[in-house]
Scaffold this active site. Structure first.
Site, PDB file in Angstrom:
ATOM      1  CG  ASN A 191      -1.783   1.199   1.342  1.00 48.96           C
ATOM      2  OD1 ASN A 191      -1.873   1.991   0.395  1.00 48.96           O
ATOM      3  ND2 ASN A 191      -2.459   1.359   2.477  1.00 48.96           N
ATOM      4  CE  LYS A 201      -0.231   3.247   4.756  1.00 49.09           C
ATOM      5  NZ  LYS A 201      -0.153   3.364   6.200  1.00 49.09           N
ATOM      6  CG  HIS A 223      -5.896   1.946   5.214  1.00 48.32           C
ATOM      7  ND1 HIS A 223      -5.427   2.869   6.125  1.00 48.32           N
ATOM      8  CD2 HIS A 223      -4.887   1.066   5.029  1.00 48.32           C
ATOM      9  CE1 HIS A 223      -4.188   2.550   6.467  1.00 48.32           C
ATOM     10  NE2 HIS A 223      -3.838   1.462   5.819  1.00 48.32           N
ATOM     11  CD  GLU A 245      -2.877   5.472   6.828  1.00 45.16           C
ATOM     12  OE1 GLU A 245      -2.822   5.418   5.590  1.00 45.16           O
ATOM     13  OE2 GLU A 245      -1.979   5.029   7.575  1.00 45.16           O
ATOM     14  CD  GLU A 276      -3.188  -2.278   7.526  1.00 42.99           C
ATOM     15  OE1 GLU A 276      -2.045  -2.452   7.076  1.00 42.99           O
ATOM     16  OE2 GLU A 276      -3.879  -1.292   7.256  1.00 42.99           O
ATOM     17  N   GLY A 326       2.675   2.558  10.866  1.00 43.80           N
ATOM     18  CA  GLY A 326       3.575   3.686  10.619  1.00 43.80           C
ATOM     19  C   GLY A 326       4.678   3.834  11.649  1.00 43.80           C
ATOM     20  CB  SER A 370       5.342  -1.359  12.153  1.00 42.13           C
ATOM     21  OG  SER A 370       4.919  -0.022  12.304  1.00 42.13           O
ATOM     22  N   GLY A 374       2.985  -0.950   4.313  1.00 44.88           N
ATOM     23  CA  GLY A 374       2.998   0.474   3.982  1.00 44.88           C
ATOM     24  C   GLY A 374       4.399   0.966   3.672  1.00 44.88           C
TER      25      GLY A 374
HETATM   26  P1  13P Z   1       3.022   0.667   7.696  1.00 45.84           P
HETATM   27  O1  13P Z   1       3.558  -0.591   7.091  1.00 45.84           O
HETATM   28  O2  13P Z   1       3.693   1.898   7.210  1.00 45.84           O
HETATM   29  O3  13P Z   1       2.922   0.561   9.177  1.00 45.84           O
HETATM   30  O4  13P Z   1       1.519   0.821   7.170  1.00 45.84           O
HETATM   31  C1  13P Z   1       0.651  -0.223   7.352  1.00 45.84           C
HETATM   32  C2  13P Z   1      -0.543   0.092   6.569  1.00 45.84           C
HETATM   33  O5  13P Z   1      -1.320   0.957   6.950  1.00 45.84           O
HETATM   34  C3  13P Z   1      -0.735  -0.630   5.305  1.00 45.84           C
HETATM   35  O6  13P Z   1      -2.026  -0.449   4.834  1.00 45.84           O
END
Ligand code: 13P
Length: 260
Positions: free
Chosen positions: A14, A16, A102, A104, A172, A178, A220, A241
């Site tokens: 992803n 983003k 998601h 976010e 997640e 993150g 992460s 991510g």
């Molecule tokens: P990270 O791998 O940056 O923690 O993000 C996870 C995520 O939100 C993937 O959709």
């Protein structure tokens, strides 16, 4: 470890809202493409920003070693909806996967009701849906388990059993997104959540149908914790991510998953 309904593990990148230029996106893809060619047991799905998707996909020609997905879809099929992306646009570009719900996006107001409309739209359109779920925080009393089961039930409201083979659940936990490998959930926790999610699905549908749902972990996932999570977390793969934007590390992750 457990594999998905097609008997392969799945890694979803992803991206983003990154990278900032399409040239950088091509740089990442160029490196990942080489590793993707060597994968035997792993499906790789890249979800770039939608503005880049077509050009990136075209650059790979007919190769099916990298699949593409969208990071979101609008729940209405047609109409005047400024800024939104329709399911047909995604399908017509040949993208087979859509991330839905998601955290976010949920933080921007996307609730379970909207998520279920999107999930049904994606599955009824014969595409693969990646449903994201996860709690914001945990307390000793374990309230988060009720939260997770409600999130699954509400998000899958109206979903027909026959489409479960096209569903991937990405667990997640928001508190682990993150950060770094040290802050991620450990393999024991991931294993427990896998079992819990399977139980919720079994109660909601039935044992045979729920077995078809792939369950992946995100939050992460970095090069440092990949092996431990894939070997001992009993999961079907990852939703990655920030580490998916670091081509060198991401390629190493893919190799570890493929060997597991
Ligand atoms: P990270 O791998 O940056 O923690 O993000 C996870 C995520 O939100 C993937 O959709």
């Amino acid at each position: 470890m457990a594999k998905d309904s097609q008997n392969k593990k799945i890694v979803v990148a992803n991206w983003k809202m990154s990278p900032e230029t399409i040239d950088e996106a091509f740089e990442i893809l160029k490196k990942v493409k080489e590793t993707a060619k060597t994968l035997k047991n792993t499906k790789l799905v890249i979800c770039p920003p939608s503005l880049y998707a077509n050009e990136l996909k075209e650059s790979l020609g007919k190769s099916k070693k990298i699949l593409f997905g969208a990071q979101n879809v609008f729940y209405e099929e047609k109409g005047a909806h400024t800024g939104e992306i329709s399911i047909d646009m995604i399908k017509n570009l040949g993208m087979g996967y859509v991330i839905v719900g998601h955290s976010e996006r949920r933080i921007l107001g996307e609730d379970d009701n909207i998520v279920s409309k999107k999930i049904n739209l994606v599955l009824n359109s014969k595409l693969n849906a990646i449903l994201c779920i996860g709690e914001k925080e945990r307390s000793e009393e374990g309230d988060f388990l009720l939260f997770i089961s409600e999130q699954i039930k509400n998000s899958l409201h109206g979903v027909e059993k026959k489409y479960l083979k096209n569903l991937i659940i990405a667990y997640e936990p928001i508190w682990a997104i993150g950060k770094t490998a040290e802050d991620a959930m450990d393999s024991r926790g991931v294993h427990q959540m896998h079992l819990f999610i399977k139980k919720v699905l079994k109660d909601l549908f039935d044992e045979k149908s729920s077995e078809k749902v792939a369950i992946i972990y995100g939050g992460s996932v970095e090069l440092e914790n990949t092996e431990e999570l894939i070997e001992n977390g009993n999961i079907n793969g990852f939703l990655i991510g920030h580490e998916s934007l670091n081509a060198d590390k991401f390629c190493k992750i893919l190799k570890i998953v493929d060997k597991s």
